[in-house]
Design a protein around this motif. Sequence first.
Motif, mmCIF file in Angstrom:
data_model
loop_
_atom_site.group_PDB
_atom_site.id
_atom_site.type_symbol
_atom_site.label_atom_id
_atom_site.label_comp_id
_atom_site.label_asym_id
_atom_site.label_seq_id
_atom_site.Cartn_x
_atom_site.Cartn_y
_atom_site.Cartn_z
ATOM 1 N N ASP A 16 0.855 -1.192 0.000
ATOM 2 C CA ASP A 16 0.000 0.000 0.000
ATOM 3 C C ASP A 16 0.898 1.252 0.000
ATOM 4 O O ASP A 16 1.705 1.422 0.916
ATOM 5 N N GLN A 18 0.377 4.080 0.829
ATOM 6 C CA GLN A 18 0.177 4.927 2.015
ATOM 7 C C GLN A 18 0.839 4.358 3.269
ATOM 8 O O GLN A 18 0.860 5.003 4.316
ATOM 9 N N MET A 19 1.335 3.151 3.164
ATOM 10 C CA MET A 19 1.976 2.564 4.357
ATOM 11 C C MET A 19 3.119 3.472 4.800
ATOM 12 O O MET A 19 3.983 3.823 4.014
ATOM 13 N N PRO A 20 3.149 3.857 6.082
ATOM 14 C CA PRO A 20 4.277 4.672 6.539
ATOM 15 C C PRO A 20 5.601 3.908 6.415
ATOM 16 O O PRO A 20 5.649 2.692 6.630
ATOM 17 N N TRP A 23 6.537 1.383 9.133
ATOM 18 C CA TRP A 23 6.034 0.006 9.170
ATOM 19 C C TRP A 23 6.607 -0.813 8.025
ATOM 20 O O TRP A 23 6.763 -2.032 8.149
ATOM 21 N N ARG A 26 10.026 -1.789 9.502
ATOM 22 C CA ARG A 26 9.936 -2.721 10.633
ATOM 23 C C ARG A 26 9.257 -4.038 10.256
ATOM 24 O O ARG A 26 9.774 -5.126 10.544
ATOM 25 N N ASP A 27 8.076 -3.934 9.648
ATOM 26 C CA ASP A 27 7.245 -5.132 9.491
ATOM 27 C C ASP A 27 7.463 -5.842 8.153
ATOM 28 O O ASP A 27 7.275 -7.051 8.067
ATOM 29 N N VAL A 28 7.818 -5.091 7.123
ATOM 30 C CA VAL A 28 7.988 -5.729 5.817
ATOM 31 C C VAL A 28 9.446 -6.130 5.622
ATOM 32 O O VAL A 28 9.754 -7.275 5.285
ATOM 33 N N GLY A 30 11.842 -5.863 8.093
ATOM 34 C CA GLY A 30 12.262 -6.593 9.296
ATOM 35 C C GLY A 30 13.413 -5.988 10.067
ATOM 36 O O GLY A 30 14.032 -6.645 10.902
ATOM 37 N N THR A 32 14.275 -3.642 12.994
ATOM 38 C CA THR A 32 13.453 -3.111 14.090
ATOM 39 C C THR A 32 14.188 -2.114 14.985
ATOM 40 O O THR A 32 13.684 -1.756 16.044
ATOM 41 N N PHE A 36 8.686 2.734 17.055
ATOM 42 C CA PHE A 36 7.377 3.393 17.022
ATOM 43 C C PHE A 36 7.115 4.019 18.390
ATOM 44 O O PHE A 36 7.258 3.349 19.412
ATOM 45 N N GLY A 39 3.345 7.837 16.186
ATOM 46 C CA GLY A 39 2.597 7.765 14.933
ATOM 47 C C GLY A 39 2.196 9.105 14.357
ATOM 48 O O GLY A 39 1.462 9.151 13.372
ATOM 49 N N MET A 40 2.651 10.190 14.971
ATOM 50 C CA MET A 40 2.323 11.506 14.401
ATOM 51 C C MET A 40 3.457 12.516 14.504
ATOM 52 O O MET A 40 3.227 13.718 14.641
#
Lengths: 152, 732
Positions: A16, A18-20, A23, A26-28, A30, A32, A36, A39-40
């Motif tokens: 996506d 729009q994914m920040p 993430w 970190r998540d895709v 890996g 870390t 986080f 978030g703003m």
Amino acid sequence: MVAFTLNGRAHTLDVDPQMPLLWAIRDVIGLTGTKFGCGMAQCGACTVHVDGAPVRACQTEIGNIDGASITTIEGISGKVAETVQKVWAELDVPQCGYCQSGQIMSATALLTDTPKPSNDDIDSAMSGNLCRCATYHRIRAAIHEASNRLGG
Amino acid sequence: MLHFRSQTGAAQPTRRHFLIGTAAATAGLTIGYRLAVSSAEAQTATAPQAVNPFQAYVEITPDNKIIIHSSQFEMGQGSYFGIATLVMEELDGDWKQVDVIGAWGPTALYGNLAMGGAFQITGGSTSMTSSWERYRKAGATARAMLVSAAAKQWNVPESEIKVAGGTLTNASGRTVTFGDLAAAAAALPIPANVPLKPRERWTQIGSTTLKRYDSSGKTNGKQDYTIDVKMDGLLTAVMIHPPKFGAQVKRFDASKAKALDGVVDVVQIPRGIAVVGRNMWAALKGRDLTTVEWDESQAEQRGSAELLNEYRKLANGAGAVTARNDGNVAGAFSAGAQTIEAVYEFPYLAHAAIEPLNAVARISEDGRVEVWGGHQMPGLYQAIAAQVAGTTPDKVVLHVMKTGGSFGRRAVADGDLIAEAVSIAKALGPGKPVKVQWTRENDMRGGRYRPAYVHAMKASLDKDGKLVALYDHIVGQSIMDGGPFAMMIKDGIDPTSVEGAANMPYAIPNLKVDLTTVSSKIPVLWWRSVGSTHTAYAVETFVDELAAAAKRDPIDFRLAMLDKHPRHAAVLKLAAEKAGWGTPLPQGRFRGVALHESFSTFVAQVVEITVKNGSDFTVDRVVCAVDCGTAINPDQIRAQMEGGIGFGLGAILQEELTLTGGVVDQQNYDTYTPLRINQMPKVEVHIMASTEPPTGVGEPGVPPIGPAVANALRAATGKTVRQLPILKHLST
């Protein structure tokens, strides 16, 4: 599809747009070390370098970094970054350490642009990075010490 | 973070504690677990049995690493480093070998000895007090067993063996590493009464050059926290909590969320709705598409302003219970030459830790339940995980993670995060590990705040300016009520509501502290330094104001009432001396002082502020004197004082959590505003030389900063700020 360089390695992600970036890293991918916190773009824990400039990854959409060069705490290198990391450990700056990746990314960017920062320079470059353990006293000392060692 | 005061008797572990064996270990815990089994009960529960240090506290691997198993969890306060220092003092290893991991399990091994030993918990700044003998003995016993093993192997007397830097050598030059000998040593009989090094031979404890072993992993992104736990198939859950405390899910619609790519499931659990995604972003998007209708019939509907109004009215009347009553305050007030009254108001505060709360749970096909998290109370969390999973505690395995500074927030009687993680894992079914990761907004609105309080105070000075009577009526919620800690409430007095006031050190012949406990559905919790967050402010600004009314120097005024408290007096004098108290200051600069004991550690702080105009001021310098008994890691004592000052300063200047109609107003760091670097003063810490047993430093740096700043402001403006936070109320 977004293509960019992360810590010197080429990545192409089909996510996506729009994914920040936070993430995605970190998540895709890996990695870390980038944290986080809010978030703003209020705490600076997610600070990375985009084309050398400190950026809050939580407010950077992955779709907007096509072609950019991203550096995270795992990938910083060079004399300034290494001196900052070394001094940070020598002065025992971290307490819990959770915000310190972001602190080091901001401090490295500061010292790269401003080799001999004043206290006001430090305040303006670092006040976007919260430390709930309030290690600020040592962060300030460590930036001055790193500056001295770098001949700033 | 927890209240329990270290009591000298309980804080001195006996050899018996150390030797109580693993047999005591596995009594299953259940919810409703009896927290404060008395120390005596805990000790008689099992016959003494030797503990092999290698099986409980010190693991030496074949590749020569020293892995210390810490009973206390690490959230940045340095408990791992402190415990490692105690072990290393006796063991004579090399710091390059050292790592520390979080241990959990048998309370006979890991129970907090400063709290009676029957419960494993990190809190109340007790880690060093609890560990002081336990971990030195572990190091000394391990060393003795290594020496025995080497003596046997080489067939030489033990007296010929030297230990240094993780190796053993004998006179003829034979050398062996700890790792080479560990297996043989661990199999030997456990020696009794291994002597500890005398103070004069210490090289680690009190070292001014020793550095934390764990700093570099915090400068290169390598240290993992709960948020960083990785495993195959790990899902991420984002919570939707009730907007008002006490509300329940009536119905929810997740059809749109479930249609999203990356959203795995949306499940209802007792604490709300969990949106489960393949990653955090998917879960967040799914959350935004989930609608929930709430049943608010049982919810808290009041706002913080209404609550404070109610507290103010109650504070005007008589207290419900009395926590201290010396002399006769009423009589003294009528006889006093000068009487002063003041009402103080303290808002709710959030911990606002930068690592938003989280936990990871995995339920395996065979029924095993694993939970990764900041396990500040492992035994209780094991019991909670078992109950939620519908299994027995012996099926639950905990993984104690290093944790972002949490300041009390991870010691929760209902194990909120643990319960959420296990509930979600259970709802998803076995084989689907899940991390529940709160957002900042979840964290800010998730409850467990430092309670709001009102103090109504009154005092009388006699004609000579002597403080003859003081009354403090405290109104606020109880932290300990309604959970396993409720048994700490005696005669209606939650000690966390009155600590720091009921035990104020000043010799005041007529002194009364009353408490009126109110209830609401807003969950409250210990917040770094607990009761002292408000009592120190109320007592220390009021006493300072009384000194001014008596036309006395505020330090002399205090010292005159501290004859029976030499450690209080000594830190006060030290801070005053180092700060140059009484010397002239530049135009616009003002000093203030405060003194407070919390968790058996004594701290005095002198601040200097610069007032530019009206309400515009900066806190420039803080001189801090601390007596925490024997200083184990002096630089970490400094670090905790620096950090405690910054943490406390942010709170009194500008932190406030408010509610409107039962809904928390703040959501993120734009409206809930901890201190930033541009507001951090210069801090100088002076540690009192002491041979007393060590006490804690995680919390005691916090309480004095607020009143010291307020006292400096009164010196500048003539007015005491009695409603917090200061920056909101200074000009009103």
